[in-house]
Design a protein around this motif. Structure first.
Motif, short mmCIF file in Angstrom:
data_model
loop_
_atom_site.label_atom_id
_atom_site.label_comp_id
_atom_site.label_asym_id
_atom_site.label_seq_id
_atom_site.Cartn_x
_atom_site.Cartn_y
_atom_site.Cartn_z
N MET A 424 -74.90 27.20 -19.38
CA MET A 424 -74.18 28.18 -20.04
C MET A 424 -73.84 29.50 -19.92
O MET A 424 -73.55 30.22 -20.67
N CYS A 425 -74.15 29.68 -18.52
CA CYS A 425 -73.91 31.00 -17.97
C CYS A 425 -74.49 32.14 -18.52
O CYS A 425 -74.23 33.17 -19.19
N GLY A 426 -75.97 31.84 -18.47
CA GLY A 426 -76.92 33.10 -18.62
C GLY A 426 -76.96 33.99 -17.71
O GLY A 426 -75.96 34.10 -16.66
N ASP A 430 -74.06 35.36 -13.78
CA ASP A 430 -73.00 36.40 -13.81
C ASP A 430 -71.78 36.50 -14.71
O ASP A 430 -70.63 36.49 -14.16
N PRO A 431 -72.22 36.34 -16.10
CA PRO A 431 -71.29 36.55 -17.11
C PRO A 431 -70.63 37.85 -17.20
O PRO A 431 -71.58 38.97 -16.58
N ARG A 432 -69.32 38.19 -17.30
CA ARG A 432 -68.71 39.56 -17.39
C ARG A 432 -69.72 40.33 -18.40
O ARG A 432 -69.76 41.67 -18.05
N PHE A 433 -69.96 39.88 -19.65
CA PHE A 433 -70.81 40.46 -20.54
C PHE A 433 -71.81 39.38 -21.09
O PHE A 433 -71.28 37.97 -21.42
N ILE A 434 -72.89 39.60 -21.66
CA ILE A 434 -73.85 38.93 -22.33
C ILE A 434 -74.60 39.46 -23.16
O ILE A 434 -75.06 40.60 -22.81
#
Length: 538
Positions: A424-426, A430-434
């Protein structure tokens, strides 16, 4: 698109309990933020005596009045390293994204009101994360500097990796991202290179000090005796060494010069004309987000109830809704911007992973940003799941997330466990923002589950050795393991370790996502005029 018809019973007992628990979680992290502010304000008399402004006062002068400011990683380092009571959270830096003279920038200010703005290992991690955000989103950087440099109690943890921050500065200059630094006070040793590597340096007369070795170290090393001003004062750097381009008369004057420099750069004028966006607000109030996610993690909920309160007009185009019910995929708009959403209504099954992987690739093909809303125990386990290829399909979902070229935004709204956090893109993907809600939990597994696993493993080990494990020892092992994992999975623990970019009030989710999507969209079309080595002083 279909308008989501909410089935949330806002008058029910469950909603009331969920709301009460969420408000308590919000109050908890807001209390920590306030204690950090109170700690900094204790230094105000000392700053006033020196004729200086507090770091947040400098920041407030720098930012355009009434403009939005998104603070980042405000609780980084909470109760880590020297922060015994939580009042030193923030890593020695106040930072965020805001507007200066109409230009959206990444802004940082040394929090010199707390421990002289010295940098802990978490402060270094925060600095590197801020630089990553600036690069990915093509944001100019403005720094208000006054720091004692690295916290020498942790020098070994900071020294080698600290060079990465300097390398990033050099590369950002070469990319064409302007860096402006106002030196308000001391900036010594390695800290002197931060302004030195900036494109524009402003020093405050009688206050700024930049040197690789201060007078005591100089005398100890070479026997030379020199005053602060001779060695690295503001006038020396502006008039003799040429390290500074501008000489300010006070903190406020230095901030004024930084604003004027940005105003003179045709930064916003280089953007193509942007189309006017119109949108409808959701049909359901953001206030109801307080009671959507169950306080009891074992209770199910429908992520569409969140979508209904963040999507324009509460409209959502569900992707493959009949194929798998536990992984929700679909299209929506937030403040007029298209977005592909992936959310959880339970564990990620083999079918859900395949569905999500396909949807991610479709969004990547169409250049649609992705939004991940975490609330999952991870991938489904068991014989059926394994035989259906959960490893194979889960791997393909992680592959799709890792290789998607579009901006990825992540909000942890509940649990984020095991490899579900990765899929889930933790943070590690490397999500753009989290960002995270204050009720959220992030861990390899739940504490109770971990305790039982370790108990079973220990029992089996004793059996193999021909012994019988002491039940009291097993009880203690199970309890201690559960307590440890539970304490290391809280939202405060996660944000302290920079597993997210900050905790947010659920009611701010839509507004935050609209701001982030706008930042990402601007970065997509912004031209940069780079060079090979960055701008150098000769």
């Amino acid at each position: 698109m279909t308008i989501i018809q909410s089935e949330l019973d806002i008058q029910g007992d469950d909603f009331a309990r969920n709301r009460e628990a969420m408000l308590a979680a919000i109050a908890s992290f807001r209390d920590v933020e306030q204690r950090v502010l109170d700690k900094a304000n204790e230094a105000k008399p000392k700053f006033q005596k020196r004729g200086q402004l507090l770091p947040r006062e400098r920041l407030n002068l720098l930012l355009d009045p009434g403009s939005p400011f998104l603070e980042l990683c405000s609780l980084a380092g909470y109760k880590l390293h020297d922060d015994k009571d939580g009042t030193q959270a923030g890593g020695g830096i106040i930072a965020g994204i805001g507007y200066i003279a109409g230009v959206r920038c990444l802004v940082s200010a040394s929090n010199s009101a707390i421990k002289g703005g010295t940098i802990s290992p978490t402060g270094l991690k925060k600095t590197l994360r801020l630089q990553q955000i600036a690069v990915e989103n093509k944001l100019p950087l403005v720094a208000l500097t006054e720091s004692g440099g690295a916290n020498l109690n942790y020098a070994a943890e900071i020294f080698v990796e600290g060079a990465r921050g300097f390398a990033n500065q050099a590369r950002m200059s070469a990319m064409g991202l302007p860096q402006i630094t106002v030196v308000h006070g001391s900036s010594t040793a390695g800290g002197a290179y931060q302004p030195g590597l900036s494109d524009y340096v402003i020093v405050v007369r009688g206050k700024a000090k930049m040197f690789l070795a201060g007078p005591p170290l100089l005398k100890a090393a070479t026997g030379e005796v020199a005053t602060d001003e001779e060695l690295g004062g503001a006038e020396m750097h502006a008039q003799v060494a040429g390290t500074a381009e501008y000489l300010a008369e006070s903190d406020a004057d230095g901030v004024r010069l930084a604003r004027e420099i940005l105003a003179m750069l045709p930064w916003s004028a280089q953007l193509p004309e942007r189309a006017q966006r119109n949108w409808r607000e959701p049909l359901y109030p953001a206030e109801e987000l307080l009671g959507v996610v169950p306080a009891d993690a074992k209770k199910p909920y429908d992520v569409r109830e969140i979508i209904a309160r963040i999507a324009d007009g509460s409209e959502f185009l569900d992707f493959k809704p009949e194929f798998d019910h536990q992984t929700v995929c679909g299209h929506l708009r937030i403040e007029g911007r298209s977005c592909g959403l992936i959310g959880n209504n339970g564990p990620i099954t083999p079918q859900g992973a395949a569905k999500a992987a396909q949807f991610i690739q479709l969004c990547d093909q169409a250049n649609v940003p992705l939004l991940f809303l975490h609330n999952t125990t991870g991938f489904m386990v068991g014989t059926d799941s394994e035989q259906l290829g959960v490893i194979k399909h889960g791997s393909k979902m992680i592959q799709a997330v890792a290789n998607a070229r579009v901006p990825k935004l992540t909000v942890v709204v509940g649990g984020s466990y095991g490899a579900g956090n990765y899929a889930m893109c933790g943070r590690g993907l490397d999500p753009r923002f989290i960002f995270a809600w204050p009720n959220s939990r992030t861990a390899v597994m739940g504490g109770a589950q971990a305790g039982k696993v370790l108990r079973i493993v220990t029992e089996e080990k004793h059996v193999k050795e021909g012994n019988e494990a002491d039940p009291k020892m097993l009880d203690m092992l199970e309890q201690m393991t559960a307590q440890k994992l539970d304490s290391q999975s809280t939202a405060l623990y996660s944000t302290a370790n920079l597993w997210d970019d900050g905790l947010i009030d659920p009611r701010d989710t839509r507004r935050l996502l609209g701001y982030l999507l706008d930042i990402c969209a601007e970065a997509e079309v912004r031209p940069l005029k780079g060079n090979t080595f960055g701008v150098a002083r000769f």
